[in-house]
Write a protein that holds these residues in place. Structure first.
Motif, mmCIF file in Angstrom:
data_model
loop_
_atom_site.group_PDB
_atom_site.id
_atom_site.type_symbol
_atom_site.label_atom_id
_atom_site.label_comp_id
_atom_site.label_asym_id
_atom_site.label_seq_id
_atom_site.Cartn_x
_atom_site.Cartn_y
_atom_site.Cartn_z
ATOM 1 N N GLU A 41 0.878 -1.115 -0.206
ATOM 2 C CA GLU A 41 0.045 0.471 0.023
ATOM 3 C C GLU A 41 0.511 1.153 0.671
ATOM 4 O OE1 GLU A 41 -1.094 0.558 4.992
ATOM 5 O OE2 GLU A 41 -2.304 -1.068 3.672
ATOM 6 N N ASN A 42 2.334 1.652 0.629
ATOM 7 C CA ASN A 42 2.940 2.281 0.032
ATOM 8 C C ASN A 42 3.492 2.520 -0.918
ATOM 9 O OD1 ASN A 42 2.001 3.050 3.444
ATOM 10 N ND2 ASN A 42 3.581 1.905 3.941
ATOM 11 N N ILE A 43 4.098 1.505 -1.653
ATOM 12 C CA ILE A 43 4.262 1.522 -2.806
ATOM 13 C C ILE A 43 4.597 2.954 -4.316
ATOM 14 C CG2 ILE A 43 2.429 0.958 -5.016
ATOM 15 C CD1 ILE A 43 6.540 0.097 -4.353
ATOM 16 N N ALA A 44 3.063 4.080 -4.115
ATOM 17 C CA ALA A 44 3.270 5.027 -4.675
ATOM 18 C C ALA A 44 4.292 5.942 -4.029
ATOM 19 C CB ALA A 44 2.011 5.462 -4.508
ATOM 20 N N ASP A 45 4.214 6.122 -2.523
ATOM 21 C CA ASP A 45 5.382 6.802 -1.503
ATOM 22 C C ASP A 45 6.536 6.190 -2.110
ATOM 23 O OD1 ASP A 45 3.231 8.234 -0.634
ATOM 24 O OD2 ASP A 45 3.391 7.749 0.988
ATOM 25 N N ILE A 46 7.052 5.378 -1.638
ATOM 26 C CA ILE A 46 8.356 4.870 -2.111
ATOM 27 C C ILE A 46 8.911 5.219 -3.692
ATOM 28 C CG2 ILE A 46 9.418 3.205 -2.517
ATOM 29 C CD1 ILE A 46 7.725 1.672 0.204
ATOM 30 N N GLU A 47 7.585 5.029 -4.688
ATOM 31 C CA GLU A 47 8.436 5.445 -5.631
ATOM 32 C C GLU A 47 8.607 7.151 -5.870
ATOM 33 O OE1 GLU A 47 5.024 3.607 -8.247
ATOM 34 O OE2 GLU A 47 6.272 1.745 -8.300
ATOM 35 N N ASP A 48 7.699 7.919 -4.882
ATOM 36 C CA ASP A 48 7.662 8.902 -5.487
ATOM 37 C C ASP A 48 9.791 9.122 -4.104
ATOM 38 O OD1 ASP A 48 5.648 10.115 -6.287
ATOM 39 O OD2 ASP A 48 4.392 10.379 -4.206
ATOM 40 N N ALA A 49 9.954 8.282 -3.373
ATOM 41 C CA ALA A 49 11.048 9.143 -2.889
ATOM 42 C C ALA A 49 12.189 8.637 -3.928
ATOM 43 C CB ALA A 49 11.130 8.262 -1.845
ATOM 44 N N ILE A 50 11.909 7.739 -4.532
ATOM 45 C CA ILE A 50 12.862 7.256 -5.055
ATOM 46 C C ILE A 50 13.098 7.961 -6.514
ATOM 47 C CG2 ILE A 50 13.628 5.698 -7.691
ATOM 48 C CD1 ILE A 50 12.088 3.505 -5.915
ATOM 49 N N ASP A 51 11.712 8.630 -7.190
ATOM 50 C CA ASP A 51 12.315 9.890 -7.649
ATOM 51 C C ASP A 51 12.492 11.285 -7.018
ATOM 52 O OD1 ASP A 51 11.227 8.329 -10.127
ATOM 53 O OD2 ASP A 51 9.196 8.945 -9.404
ATOM 54 N N ALA A 52 12.291 11.537 -5.943
ATOM 55 C CA ALA A 52 13.151 12.589 -5.418
ATOM 56 C C ALA A 52 14.363 12.865 -4.550
ATOM 57 C CB ALA A 52 11.885 12.613 -4.578
ATOM 58 N N CYS A 53 14.928 11.289 -4.900
ATOM 59 C CA CYS A 53 16.229 11.609 -4.192
ATOM 60 C C CYS A 53 16.906 12.086 -5.661
ATOM 61 C CB CYS A 53 16.870 10.009 -4.316
ATOM 62 S SG CYS A 53 18.654 9.630 -3.523
ATOM 63 N N PRO A 54 17.616 13.145 -5.165
ATOM 64 C CA PRO A 54 18.515 14.220 -6.040
ATOM 65 C C PRO A 54 19.737 13.062 -6.273
ATOM 66 C CG PRO A 54 19.018 14.915 -3.872
ATOM 67 C CD PRO A 54 17.989 13.811 -3.659
ATOM 68 N N LEU A 55 20.134 12.215 -5.563
ATOM 69 C CA LEU A 55 22.308 11.000 -6.069
ATOM 70 C C LEU A 55 21.221 9.864 -6.782
ATOM 71 C CD1 LEU A 55 23.753 12.676 -2.795
ATOM 72 C CD2 LEU A 55 23.912 13.448 -5.212
ATOM 73 N N GLN A 56 20.148 10.068 -7.203
ATOM 74 C CA GLN A 56 19.701 8.811 -7.242
ATOM 75 C C GLN A 56 19.930 7.333 -6.938
ATOM 76 O OE1 GLN A 56 17.872 8.064 -10.525
ATOM 77 N NE2 GLN A 56 16.768 10.378 -9.581
ATOM 78 N N ALA A 57 20.180 7.028 -4.965
ATOM 79 C CA ALA A 57 20.953 6.215 -4.134
ATOM 80 C C ALA A 57 19.990 5.455 -3.437
ATOM 81 C CB ALA A 57 21.410 7.194 -3.051
ATOM 82 N N ILE A 58 18.470 5.968 -4.159
ATOM 83 C CA ILE A 58 17.104 4.733 -3.528
ATOM 84 C C ILE A 58 16.314 3.695 -5.229
ATOM 85 C CG2 ILE A 58 14.808 4.316 -2.684
ATOM 86 C CD1 ILE A 58 15.441 7.025 -1.686
ATOM 87 N N PHE A 59 16.693 2.600 -4.686
ATOM 88 C CA PHE A 59 15.981 1.741 -5.437
ATOM 89 C C PHE A 59 15.263 0.887 -4.804
ATOM 90 C CE2 PHE A 59 20.346 0.084 -5.289
ATOM 91 C CZ PHE A 59 20.451 -1.394 -5.321
ATOM 92 N N LEU A 60 14.258 -0.275 -5.476
ATOM 93 C CA LEU A 60 13.951 -1.700 -5.517
ATOM 94 C C LEU A 60 14.303 -2.720 -5.587
ATOM 95 C CD1 LEU A 60 10.245 -0.790 -6.163
ATOM 96 C CD2 LEU A 60 11.862 -0.730 -3.812
ATOM 97 N N ASN A 61 15.072 -3.766 -5.490
ATOM 98 C CA ASN A 61 15.324 -4.947 -5.048
ATOM 99 C C ASN A 61 14.036 -5.993 -5.818
ATOM 100 O OD1 ASN A 61 16.929 -7.110 -5.513
ATOM 101 N ND2 ASN A 61 18.365 -7.129 -3.627
ATOM 102 N N GLN A 62 13.636 -6.157 -7.320
ATOM 103 C CA GLN A 62 12.558 -7.175 -7.305
ATOM 104 C C GLN A 62 12.969 -8.556 -7.307
ATOM 105 O OE1 GLN A 62 10.653 -5.630 -10.727
ATOM 106 N NE2 GLN A 62 10.721 -3.823 -9.963
ATOM 107 N N ASP A 63 14.253 -9.017 -6.703
ATOM 108 C CA ASP A 63 14.949 -10.259 -6.910
ATOM 109 C C ASP A 63 14.670 -11.074 -5.842
ATOM 110 O OD1 ASP A 63 15.360 -10.936 -9.241
ATOM 111 O OD2 ASP A 63 17.140 -10.152 -9.157
ATOM 112 N N ALA A 64 14.736 -9.986 -3.988
ATOM 113 C CA ALA A 64 15.101 -10.117 -3.113
ATOM 114 C C ALA A 64 13.571 -11.016 -2.412
ATOM 115 C CB ALA A 64 15.072 -8.658 -1.874
ATOM 116 N N ARG A 65 13.640 -11.737 -1.700
ATOM 117 C CA ARG A 65 12.142 -12.418 -1.225
ATOM 118 C C ARG A 65 12.153 -12.002 0.367
ATOM 119 N NH1 ARG A 65 12.004 -14.337 -5.908
ATOM 120 N NH2 ARG A 65 13.426 -15.823 -6.555
ATOM 121 N N ASP A 66 11.087 -12.237 0.506
ATOM 122 C CA ASP A 66 10.501 -11.348 1.951
ATOM 123 C C ASP A 66 10.766 -12.351 3.005
ATOM 124 O OD1 ASP A 66 9.682 -9.087 1.105
ATOM 125 O OD2 ASP A 66 8.010 -9.937 1.022
#
Length: 66
Positions: A41-66
């Motif tokens: 439910e927080n994915i939209a905010d997280i995507e906003d955070a990724i976009d807002a990072c001025p150094l592009q230091a945030i990403f999602l690891n889609q291979d990670a397992r919970d």
């Protein structure tokens, strides 16, 4: 999926904490803390955070397992 922050790039600007305060925060000392795991439910905010990072230091690891 998990949040990953490249500590070598991150300079603690805090834009992510403004965009997604549920998952990111700056400590009183100005250091970034974040939760790798998140609710979908927080994915939209997280995507906003990724976009807002001025150094592009945030990403999602889609291979990670919970």
């Amino acid at each position: 999926m998990k949040i990953v922050v490249d500590a070598g790039k991150c300079q603690n600007h805090g834009q992510c904490a403004i965009s997604a305060p549920t998952n990111f925060e700056l400590t009183a000392g100005g250091e970034l803390q974040y939760q790798e795991s998140f609710d979908e439910e927080n994915i939209a905010d997280i995507e906003d955070a990724i976009d807002a990072c001025p150094l592009q230091a945030i990403f999602l690891n889609q291979d990670a397992r919970d």
